[in-house]
Motif scaffolding. Structure first.
Motif, PDB file in Angstrom:
ATOM      1  N   ALA A  24       0.849  -1.195   0.000  1.00  0.00           N
ATOM      2  CA  ALA A  24       0.000   0.000   0.000  1.00  0.00           C
ATOM      3  C   ALA A  24       0.883   1.243   0.000  1.00  0.00           C
ATOM      4  CB  ALA A  24      -0.921  -0.003   1.215  1.00  0.00           C
ATOM      5  N   TYR A  25       0.444   2.276  -0.711  1.00  0.00           N
ATOM      6  CA  TYR A  25       1.179   3.530  -0.767  1.00  0.00           C
ATOM      7  C   TYR A  25       0.339   4.632  -0.128  1.00  0.00           C
ATOM      8  CZ  TYR A  25       4.154   1.166  -4.194  1.00  0.00           C
ATOM      9  OH  TYR A  25       5.000   0.288  -4.830  1.00  0.00           O
ATOM     10  N   SER A  26       0.890   5.261   0.907  1.00  0.00           N
ATOM     11  CA  SER A  26       0.201   6.355   1.577  1.00  0.00           C
ATOM     12  C   SER A  26       1.222   7.449   1.873  1.00  0.00           C
ATOM     13  CB  SER A  26      -0.461   5.878   2.870  1.00  0.00           C
ATOM     14  OG  SER A  26      -1.155   6.930   3.495  1.00  0.00           O
ATOM     15  N   PRO A  27       1.189   8.561   1.153  1.00  0.00           N
ATOM     16  CA  PRO A  27       0.208   8.907   0.116  1.00  0.00           C
ATOM     17  C   PRO A  27       0.383   8.041  -1.133  1.00  0.00           C
ATOM     18  CG  PRO A  27       2.011  10.474   0.109  1.00  0.00           C
ATOM     19  CD  PRO A  27       2.233   9.604   1.315  1.00  0.00           C
ATOM     20  N   PRO A  28      -0.585   8.058  -2.038  1.00  0.00           N
ATOM     21  CA  PRO A  28      -0.470   7.262  -3.257  1.00  0.00           C
ATOM     22  C   PRO A  28       0.810   7.595  -4.018  1.00  0.00           C
ATOM     23  CG  PRO A  28      -2.686   8.118  -3.025  1.00  0.00           C
ATOM     24  CD  PRO A  28      -1.858   8.796  -1.978  1.00  0.00           C
ATOM     25  N   ARG A  29       1.381   6.587  -4.685  1.00  0.00           N
ATOM     26  CA  ARG A  29       2.622   6.773  -5.438  1.00  0.00           C
ATOM     27  C   ARG A  29       2.320   7.384  -6.805  1.00  0.00           C
ATOM     28  NH1 ARG A  29       8.059   3.774  -5.816  1.00  0.00           N
ATOM     29  NH2 ARG A  29       8.854   4.524  -7.822  1.00  0.00           N
ATOM     30  N   ARG A  30       3.009   8.476  -7.124  1.00  0.00           N
ATOM     31  CA  ARG A  30       2.856   9.107  -8.442  1.00  0.00           C
ATOM     32  C   ARG A  30       3.487   8.199  -9.492  1.00  0.00           C
ATOM     33  NH1 ARG A  30       4.580  15.222  -8.988  1.00  0.00           N
ATOM     34  NH2 ARG A  30       2.484  15.465  -8.093  1.00  0.00           N
ATOM     35  N   PHE A  31       2.700   7.800 -10.494  1.00  0.00           N
ATOM     36  CA  PHE A  31       3.191   6.918 -11.553  1.00  0.00           C
ATOM     37  C   PHE A  31       3.665   7.717 -12.760  1.00  0.00           C
ATOM     38  CE2 PHE A  31       2.378   3.754 -15.032  1.00  0.00           C
ATOM     39  CZ  PHE A  31       3.303   2.819 -14.613  1.00  0.00           C
ATOM     40  N   THR A  32       2.862   8.714 -13.152  1.00  0.00           N
ATOM     41  CA  THR A  32       3.271   9.601 -14.241  1.00  0.00           C
ATOM     42  C   THR A  32       2.422  10.861 -14.192  1.00  0.00           C
ATOM     43  OG1 THR A  32       3.816   9.685 -16.610  1.00  0.00           O
ATOM     44  CG2 THR A  32       1.669   8.758 -16.025  1.00  0.00           C
ATOM     45  N   THR A  33       2.894  11.912 -14.874  1.00  0.00           N
ATOM     46  CA  THR A  33       2.193  13.200 -14.868  1.00  0.00           C
ATOM     47  C   THR A  33       2.078  13.759 -16.286  1.00  0.00           C
ATOM     48  OG1 THR A  33       4.212  14.514 -14.595  1.00  0.00           O
ATOM     49  CG2 THR A  33       3.122  13.717 -12.592  1.00  0.00           C
ATOM     50  N   PHE A  34       1.138  14.679 -16.454  1.00  0.00           N
ATOM     51  CA  PHE A  34       0.949  15.405 -17.708  1.00  0.00           C
ATOM     52  C   PHE A  34       0.713  16.877 -17.383  1.00  0.00           C
ATOM     53  CE2 PHE A  34      -0.806  11.149 -18.312  1.00  0.00           C
ATOM     54  CZ  PHE A  34      -0.200  10.730 -19.494  1.00  0.00           C
ATOM     55  N   SER A  35       1.251  17.763 -18.210  1.00  0.00           N
ATOM     56  CA  SER A  35       0.926  19.183 -18.109  1.00  0.00           C
ATOM     57  C   SER A  35      -0.291  19.451 -18.973  1.00  0.00           C
ATOM     58  CB  SER A  35       2.099  20.041 -18.585  1.00  0.00           C
ATOM     59  OG  SER A  35       1.693  21.391 -18.711  1.00  0.00           O
ATOM     60  N   LEU A  36      -1.290  20.107 -18.393  1.00  0.00           N
ATOM     61  CA  LEU A  36      -2.505  20.440 -19.141  1.00  0.00           C
ATOM     62  C   LEU A  36      -2.375  21.766 -19.876  1.00  0.00           C
ATOM     63  CD1 LEU A  36      -5.167  19.465 -16.433  1.00  0.00           C
ATOM     64  CD2 LEU A  36      -4.289  18.059 -18.307  1.00  0.00           C
ATOM     65  N   THR A  37      -1.265  22.473 -19.661  1.00  0.00           N
ATOM     66  CA  THR A  37      -1.106  23.803 -20.254  1.00  0.00           C
ATOM     67  C   THR A  37       0.074  23.903 -21.196  1.00  0.00           C
ATOM     68  OG1 THR A  37       0.200  24.528 -18.343  1.00  0.00           O
ATOM     69  CG2 THR A  37      -2.188  24.944 -18.283  1.00  0.00           C
ATOM     70  N   GLU A  38       0.749  22.778 -21.487  1.00  0.00           N
ATOM     71  CA  GLU A  38       1.879  22.849 -22.409  1.00  0.00           C
ATOM     72  C   GLU A  38       1.397  23.275 -23.792  1.00  0.00           C
ATOM     73  OE1 GLU A  38       3.630  18.989 -22.700  1.00  0.00           O
ATOM     74  OE2 GLU A  38       2.060  18.209 -24.004  1.00  0.00           O
ATOM     75  N   GLN A  39       2.312  23.861 -24.572  1.00  0.00           N
ATOM     76  CA  GLN A  39       1.946  24.301 -25.915  1.00  0.00           C
ATOM     77  C   GLN A  39       1.476  23.100 -26.724  1.00  0.00           C
ATOM     78  OE1 GLN A  39       5.023  26.432 -27.947  1.00  0.00           O
ATOM     79  NE2 GLN A  39       3.753  26.976 -29.683  1.00  0.00           N
ATOM     80  N   SER A  40       0.285  23.203 -27.294  1.00  0.00           N
ATOM     81  CA  SER A  40      -0.313  22.064 -27.987  1.00  0.00           C
ATOM     82  C   SER A  40      -1.239  22.558 -29.078  1.00  0.00           C
ATOM     83  CB  SER A  40      -1.102  21.194 -26.995  1.00  0.00           C
ATOM     84  OG  SER A  40      -1.858  20.216 -27.667  1.00  0.00           O
ATOM     85  N   LYS A  41      -1.364  21.748 -30.125  1.00  0.00           N
ATOM     86  CA  LYS A  41      -2.316  22.061 -31.189  1.00  0.00           C
ATOM     87  C   LYS A  41      -3.719  21.570 -30.845  1.00  0.00           C
ATOM     88  CE  LYS A  41       1.212  21.823 -34.822  1.00  0.00           C
ATOM     89  NZ  LYS A  41       1.630  21.147 -36.074  1.00  0.00           N
ATOM     90  N   VAL A  42      -3.832  20.887 -29.717  1.00  0.00           N
ATOM     91  CA  VAL A  42      -5.102  20.294 -29.321  1.00  0.00           C
ATOM     92  C   VAL A  42      -5.776  21.173 -28.272  1.00  0.00           C
ATOM     93  CG1 VAL A  42      -6.221  18.263 -28.329  1.00  0.00           C
ATOM     94  CG2 VAL A  42      -4.210  17.994 -29.795  1.00  0.00           C
ATOM     95  N   THR A  43      -7.040  21.480 -28.481  1.00  0.00           N
ATOM     96  CA  THR A  43      -7.811  22.228 -27.491  1.00  0.00           C
ATOM     97  C   THR A  43      -8.602  21.237 -26.638  1.00  0.00           C
ATOM     98  OG1 THR A  43      -9.643  22.470 -29.065  1.00  0.00           O
ATOM     99  CG2 THR A  43      -8.003  24.242 -28.991  1.00  0.00           C
ATOM    100  N   PHE A  44      -9.149  21.727 -25.537  1.00  0.00           N
ATOM    101  CA  PHE A  44      -9.962  20.865 -24.677  1.00  0.00           C
ATOM    102  C   PHE A  44     -11.240  20.462 -25.404  1.00  0.00           C
ATOM    103  CE2 PHE A  44      -7.393  23.088 -21.450  1.00  0.00           C
ATOM    104  CZ  PHE A  44      -6.954  21.986 -20.719  1.00  0.00           C
ATOM    105  N   PRO A  45     -11.711  19.230 -25.117  1.00  0.00           N
ATOM    106  CA  PRO A  45     -11.182  18.266 -24.153  1.00  0.00           C
ATOM    107  C   PRO A  45      -9.914  17.583 -24.656  1.00  0.00           C
ATOM    108  CG  PRO A  45     -13.039  17.332 -25.332  1.00  0.00           C
ATOM    109  CD  PRO A  45     -12.962  18.769 -25.753  1.00  0.00           C
TER     110      PRO A  45
END
Length: 354
Positions: A207-228
């Motif tokens: 068990a991980y407490s706090p939960p173990r971070r497996f991977t992350t993503f930036s939601l604001t990086e420069q991208s050609k894709v808009t939300f969603p």
């Protein structure tokens, strides 16, 4: 305000895209057939010399198997190759691929045009994306919700626990690693380095407490894709004695992604440009689907009973959007990994944060 969505990739909500993915999986199955046949008759079934070919990729995995298992696979394929009409029907237009040719499967498939019946308009990708993502949030909705929910600019996948329901048939305790691969909204792939979870016997829980971070993503990086924006993570759980499974999977994912992108380009009749938006979603879903089919096939033909990788995804509606219930994190979800007589469960969630 539209809610974020998360799911485990188990299928493809488009018959046309699914047909493309199944054809790509057949390419890998043909390469696996050739590797097994080569083991018994190397002169009759030559492998291409290119180390980046699909055959050489699979051959590196094949060589990690016990010799008795390799021989059994060679025996199985000798029977399969005499399958006649049944094999021809299963392979469809790829039945013409010659396993005895010195030319690799990759080269032969490139010279085999995609059947006209498998082509479709690019709008099909948008329809499939809508089926998964749902309607986009309007500017009015976002403005109204902003007062209650501040922006959260990052996304992470967290592991809460890993449980050994049944240990594998390996001698001694299981030494379990976890790793994987991520794909962001633009289709960019990143390797998630494997880490040692712990030694397990039946009933053991890490068990991980706090939960173990497996991977992350930036939601604001420069991208050609808009939300969603949609993000994919493929999780690999493996016993350390299984011969570099994590490295094999990373190479396999790169190869599958390239083939899926090329096949979709052929299906819609042109270059695909940036692999984001509806196309990125189609690629992400198809890649996870194809990898699952490949692992199932290797288990059946080669007896390679490793845990099949599992792909999960999260679709983020906007910077201020939340998961159901207005939460920063999704509900916990548990994945089952089975193979080599063993059964492991991994519990994870997604979380937005700053």
């Amino acid at each position: 305000m539209a809610e974020n969505k998360e799911l485990v990739v188990t299928g493809i909500p488009s018959a046309k895209v699914k047909a493309i993915a199944e054809r790509v999986a057949l390419e890998f199955q043909l390469a696996a057939d050739k590797v097994a046949a080569h083991h018994a008759e190397p002169g009759k079934y030559p492998l291409p010399s290119d180390a980046k070919s699909t055959e050489q990729l699979l051959a590196r995995r094949f060589r990690t198997l016990p010799e008795a298992q390799q021989k059994q696979a060679a025996d199985r394929i000798s029977v399969e190759l005499r399958g006649g009409a049944a094999r021809t029907k299963r392979l469809g237009d790829l039945a013409k691929i010659d396993l005895k040719s010195p030319s690799g499967i990759d080269e032969q498939v490139r010279k085999t045009p995609l059947p006209a019946r498998m082509k479709f308009p690019v709008d099909e990708l948008q329809r499939m994306s809508d089926a998964l993502v749902g309607p986009m949030t309007t500017a009015t909705q976002e403005t109204a919700a902003a007062a209650a929910f501040p922006e959260l600019r990052n996304l992470e996948l967290r592991i809460h626990r890993v449980k050994c329901v049944d240990e594998t048939s390996e001698i001694g305790k299981d030494e379990i690693d976890a790793g994987g691969t991520s794909v962001d909204e633009d289709g960019d792939t990143k390797k998630i380095s494997a880490f040692r979870v712990r030694s397990f016997s039946t009933g053991t829980v890490q068990a991980y407490s706090p939960p173990r971070r497996f991977t992350t993503f930036s939601l604001t990086e420069q991208s050609k894709v808009t939300f969603p924006k949609t993000y994919f993570v493929t999780l690999v759980v493996a016993e350390v004695d299984w011969g570099g499974l994590a490295d094999f999977l990373n190479e396999l994912l790169d190869k599958v992604k390239a083939k899926v992108a090329a096949a979709l380009a052929a299906a819609i009749g042109g270059a695909i440009g940036s692999p984001g938006g509806p196309l990125g979603i189609a690629i992400g879903v198809a890649v996870g689907f194809v990898v699952g089919l490949v692992f199932d096939y290797l288990k059946g033909l080669w007896g390679d009973e490793v845990f099949k990788p599992i792909t999960v995804s999260a679709t983020i509606s906007s910077l201020i959007s939340r998961f159901p219930g207005g939460q920063d994190n999704s509900t916990d979800r548990t994945l089952d990994f089975k193979g080599h007589g063993g059964h492991y469960q991994l519990t994870y969630d997604w979380r937005k944060y700053n």
